[in-house]
Enzyme design. Structure first.
Site, PDB file in Angstrom:
ATOM      1  N   LYS A   9     -45.248  38.531  13.543  1.00 24.66           N
ATOM      2  CA  LYS A   9     -46.015  37.935  13.457  1.00 24.66           C
ATOM      3  C   LYS A   9     -46.178  38.831  11.774  1.00 24.66           C
ATOM      4  O   LYS A   9     -45.561  40.271  11.742  1.00 24.66           O
ATOM      5  CB  LYS A   9     -47.410  37.734  13.698  1.00 24.66           C
ATOM      6  CG  LYS A   9     -47.709  36.569  14.738  1.00 24.66           C
ATOM      7  CD  LYS A   9     -48.771  36.680  15.720  1.00 24.66           C
ATOM      8  CE  LYS A   9     -48.730  35.760  16.732  1.00 24.66           C
ATOM      9  NZ  LYS A   9     -50.066  35.887  16.915  1.00 24.66           N
ATOM     10  N   TYR A  49     -48.031  25.014  15.465  1.00 27.88           N
ATOM     11  CA  TYR A  49     -48.947  25.256  15.766  1.00 27.88           C
ATOM     12  C   TYR A  49     -50.002  24.377  15.891  1.00 27.88           C
ATOM     13  O   TYR A  49     -51.061  24.660  16.489  1.00 27.88           O
ATOM     14  CB  TYR A  49     -49.926  26.689  15.833  1.00 27.88           C
ATOM     15  CG  TYR A  49     -50.095  27.938  16.000  1.00 27.88           C
ATOM     16  CD1 TYR A  49     -50.120  28.450  17.325  1.00 27.88           C
ATOM     17  CD2 TYR A  49     -49.599  29.091  14.815  1.00 27.88           C
ATOM     18  CE1 TYR A  49     -49.172  29.619  17.347  1.00 27.88           C
ATOM     19  CE2 TYR A  49     -49.494  30.520  14.533  1.00 27.88           C
ATOM     20  CZ  TYR A  49     -49.161  30.760  16.338  1.00 27.88           C
ATOM     21  OH  TYR A  49     -48.782  32.049  16.434  1.00 27.88           O
ATOM     22  N   PHE A  57     -60.169  28.457  15.074  1.00 31.08           N
ATOM     23  CA  PHE A  57     -59.023  29.315  14.390  1.00 31.08           C
ATOM     24  C   PHE A  57     -58.093  28.742  13.843  1.00 31.08           C
ATOM     25  O   PHE A  57     -57.181  29.433  13.155  1.00 31.08           O
ATOM     26  CB  PHE A  57     -58.856  30.204  15.428  1.00 31.08           C
ATOM     27  CG  PHE A  57     -58.773  30.220  16.766  1.00 31.08           C
ATOM     28  CD1 PHE A  57     -57.159  30.137  16.288  1.00 31.08           C
ATOM     29  CD2 PHE A  57     -59.081  29.899  17.087  1.00 31.08           C
ATOM     30  CE1 PHE A  57     -56.551  29.740  17.682  1.00 31.08           C
ATOM     31  CE2 PHE A  57     -58.648  29.800  18.616  1.00 31.08           C
ATOM     32  CZ  PHE A  57     -57.147  29.422  18.744  1.00 31.08           C
ATOM     33  N   ARG A  85     -43.697  36.214  27.959  1.00 28.92           N
ATOM     34  CA  ARG A  85     -45.308  35.801  27.741  1.00 28.92           C
ATOM     35  C   ARG A  85     -45.138  36.678  28.871  1.00 28.92           C
ATOM     36  O   ARG A  85     -46.514  38.099  28.322  1.00 28.92           O
ATOM     37  CB  ARG A  85     -45.497  34.375  28.468  1.00 28.92           C
ATOM     38  CG  ARG A  85     -44.814  33.415  28.193  1.00 28.92           C
ATOM     39  CD  ARG A  85     -45.876  33.650  26.393  1.00 28.92           C
ATOM     40  NE  ARG A  85     -47.605  33.294  26.702  1.00 28.92           N
ATOM     41  CZ  ARG A  85     -48.486  33.085  25.973  1.00 28.92           C
ATOM     42  NH1 ARG A  85     -47.707  32.715  24.837  1.00 28.92           N
ATOM     43  NH2 ARG A  85     -49.330  32.954  25.977  1.00 28.92           N
ATOM     44  N   THR A  91     -52.716  36.774  25.715  1.00 27.51           N
ATOM     45  CA  THR A  91     -53.238  36.773  23.900  1.00 27.51           C
ATOM     46  C   THR A  91     -53.984  37.046  23.266  1.00 27.51           C
ATOM     47  O   THR A  91     -53.837  37.156  22.273  1.00 27.51           O
ATOM     48  CB  THR A  91     -53.970  35.126  24.101  1.00 27.51           C
ATOM     49  OG1 THR A  91     -53.013  34.450  24.616  1.00 27.51           O
ATOM     50  CG2 THR A  91     -54.681  34.246  22.582  1.00 27.51           C
ATOM     51  N   ARG A 102     -48.585  43.760  23.383  1.00 31.95           N
ATOM     52  CA  ARG A 102     -49.378  43.460  22.558  1.00 31.95           C
ATOM     53  C   ARG A 102     -50.935  44.368  23.715  1.00 31.95           C
ATOM     54  O   ARG A 102     -52.044  45.166  22.191  1.00 31.95           O
ATOM     55  CB  ARG A 102     -50.531  41.913  22.794  1.00 31.95           C
ATOM     56  CG  ARG A 102     -49.865  40.502  21.933  1.00 31.95           C
ATOM     57  CD  ARG A 102     -50.097  39.937  23.092  1.00 31.95           C
ATOM     58  NE  ARG A 102     -49.546  38.865  22.063  1.00 31.95           N
ATOM     59  CZ  ARG A 102     -49.704  37.433  21.717  1.00 31.95           C
ATOM     60  NH1 ARG A 102     -50.170  36.905  23.293  1.00 31.95           N
ATOM     61  NH2 ARG A 102     -49.183  36.344  21.354  1.00 31.95           N
ATOM     62  N   ASN A 112     -52.180  40.055  16.619  1.00 28.84           N
ATOM     63  CA  ASN A 112     -51.676  40.291  17.611  1.00 28.84           C
ATOM     64  C   ASN A 112     -50.098  40.139  17.931  1.00 28.84           C
ATOM     65  O   ASN A 112     -49.660  40.421  18.444  1.00 28.84           O
ATOM     66  CB  ASN A 112     -52.607  39.374  19.072  1.00 28.84           C
ATOM     67  CG  ASN A 112     -52.364  37.623  19.219  1.00 28.84           C
ATOM     68  OD1 ASN A 112     -51.177  37.563  17.864  1.00 28.84           O
ATOM     69  ND2 ASN A 112     -52.707  37.194  19.952  1.00 28.84           N
ATOM     70  N   HIS A 115     -45.369  35.844  18.936  1.00 24.95           N
ATOM     71  CA  HIS A 115     -46.013  35.203  19.354  1.00 24.95           C
ATOM     72  C   HIS A 115     -44.753  34.428  19.941  1.00 24.95           C
ATOM     73  O   HIS A 115     -43.549  35.712  20.046  1.00 24.95           O
ATOM     74  CB  HIS A 115     -45.738  33.848  17.787  1.00 24.95           C
ATOM     75  CG  HIS A 115     -45.257  32.576  19.159  1.00 24.95           C
ATOM     76  ND1 HIS A 115     -46.075  31.800  19.430  1.00 24.95           N
ATOM     77  CD2 HIS A 115     -43.952  31.974  18.995  1.00 24.95           C
ATOM     78  CE1 HIS A 115     -45.678  31.134  20.170  1.00 24.95           C
ATOM     79  NE2 HIS A 115     -44.549  31.318  19.817  1.00 24.95           N
ATOM     80  N   GLU A 126     -39.558  24.774  19.571  1.00 24.17           N
ATOM     81  CA  GLU A 126     -39.990  25.851  18.699  1.00 24.17           C
ATOM     82  C   GLU A 126     -38.817  26.575  17.709  1.00 24.17           C
ATOM     83  O   GLU A 126     -38.535  26.694  17.317  1.00 24.17           O
ATOM     84  CB  GLU A 126     -40.347  26.606  18.922  1.00 24.17           C
ATOM     85  CG  GLU A 126     -42.218  26.263  19.158  1.00 24.17           C
ATOM     86  CD  GLU A 126     -43.653  27.448  20.293  1.00 24.17           C
ATOM     87  OE1 GLU A 126     -42.471  28.425  20.651  1.00 24.17           O
ATOM     88  OE2 GLU A 126     -44.262  27.606  20.656  1.00 24.17           O
TER      89      GLU A 126
HETATM   90  N1  LIG Z   1     -60.242  32.917  18.994  1.00 21.50           N
HETATM   91  C1  LIG Z   1     -59.769  33.367  19.105  1.00 21.50           C
HETATM   92  N2  LIG Z   1     -59.048  33.928  18.026  1.00 21.50           N
HETATM   93  C2  LIG Z   1     -58.470  34.310  17.062  1.00 21.50           C
HETATM   94  N3  LIG Z   1     -57.231  34.157  17.319  1.00 21.50           N
HETATM   95  C3  LIG Z   1     -57.305  33.614  17.794  1.00 21.50           C
HETATM   96  C4  LIG Z   1     -57.911  32.933  18.755  1.00 21.50           C
HETATM   97  N4  LIG Z   1     -57.129  32.577  19.822  1.00 21.50           N
HETATM   98  C5  LIG Z   1     -55.768  32.628  19.667  1.00 21.50           C
HETATM   99  N5  LIG Z   1     -55.777  33.141  18.571  1.00 21.50           N
HETATM  100  C6  LIG Z   1     -54.275  33.357  17.125  1.00 21.50           C
HETATM  101  O1  LIG Z   1     -53.844  31.921  17.599  1.00 21.50           O
HETATM  102  C7  LIG Z   1     -52.640  32.483  18.253  1.00 21.50           C
HETATM  103  C8  LIG Z   1     -52.260  30.884  18.959  1.00 21.50           C
HETATM  104  O2  LIG Z   1     -53.171  31.227  19.978  1.00 21.50           O
HETATM  105  P1  LIG Z   1     -52.460  30.645  22.156  1.00 21.50           P
HETATM  106  O3  LIG Z   1     -51.474  30.230  21.453  1.00 21.50           O
HETATM  107  O4  LIG Z   1     -53.429  30.291  22.381  1.00 21.50           O
HETATM  108  O5  LIG Z   1     -51.462  31.591  22.255  1.00 21.50           O
HETATM  109  P2  LIG Z   1     -50.423  32.585  22.414  1.00 21.50           P
HETATM  110  O6  LIG Z   1     -50.114  33.855  21.048  1.00 21.50           O
HETATM  111  O7  LIG Z   1     -50.927  34.050  23.611  1.00 21.50           O
HETATM  112  O8  LIG Z   1     -49.267  31.586  22.750  1.00 21.50           O
HETATM  113  C9  LIG Z   1     -52.781  33.393  19.291  1.00 21.50           C
HETATM  114  O9  LIG Z   1     -51.318  34.354  19.616  1.00 21.50           O
HETATM  115  C10 LIG Z   1     -53.542  34.204  18.110  1.00 21.50           C
HETATM  116  O10 LIG Z   1     -53.484  35.224  17.512  1.00 21.50           O
HETATM  117 MG   LIG Z   2     -49.398  29.971  22.208  1.00 17.89          MG
END
Ligand SMILES: Nc1ncnc2c1ncn2[C@@H]1O[C@H](COP(=O)(O)OP(=O)(O)O)[C@@H](O)[C@H]1O
Ligand SMILES: [Mg+2]
Length: 149
Positions: A9, A49, A57, A85, A91, A102, A112, A115, A126
């Protein structure tokens, strides 16, 4: 063999962590099949997304993800979707174990650094969203015979 979509990212790129992430996937034994360094549009990130469109968010996330360059990659290997993963961690970096990307390299859920596709179905979607078929490189890794029996 499975393929998964991994992207460093904008925060990971700016912090100079691309090399560390590539190193972890390479040394695990995964094969790089596509990569590009790109700043994508907010529209593109909204499609990427789309599953999260009802989350509070979502807007900020898509804006942030299009605010700077990302390093987008496709990696291949046995069970890579699930295992990548696990390499990423949770996350929320605060819930991520030391040893995970992470858990070792970031602190905040909204920053974080990486992705990774969460299911095989999403990986396919994707990869198709980020790469044209001709950008995927087909080759045999010389390590193949030593990684798999
Ligand atoms: N509660 C939150 N507050 C702010 N950003 C968030 C939150 N939850 C998720 N995100 C952001 O959105 C991205 C996508 O969310 P998600 O798909 O649930 O997680 P992941 O990246 O672990 O698959 C996360 O990597 C993070 O950057
Ligand atoms: Mg995700």
């Amino acid at each position: 063999m499975e393929q998964t979509f991994i992207a460093v990212k904008p925060d990971g790129v700016q912090r100079g962590i691309c090399g560390e992430i590539i190193k972890r996937f390479e040394t695990r034994g995964y094969k790089l099949v596509a990569a590009k360094f790109v700043q994508s549009s907010e529209e593109h990130m909204k499609s990427h997304y789309a599953d999260l469109k009802d989350m509070p968010f979502y807007g900020g996330l898509c804006k942030y993800m299009s605010s700077g360059p990302v390093f987008a990659m496709v990696w291949e290997g046995q069970s890579i979707v699930k295992l990548a993963r696990m390499m990423l961690g949770e996350t929320n970096p605060a819930d991520s174990k030391p040893g995970s990307i992470r858990g070792d390299l970031c602190v905040n859920i909204g920053r974080n650094i990486i992705h990774g596709s969460d299911t095989l179905e999403n990986a396919k979607r994707e990869i198709g969203l980020w790469f044209k078929p001709e950008e995927m490189v087909t080759y045999t890794s010389c390590a193949q015979a030593f990684l798999y029996e």
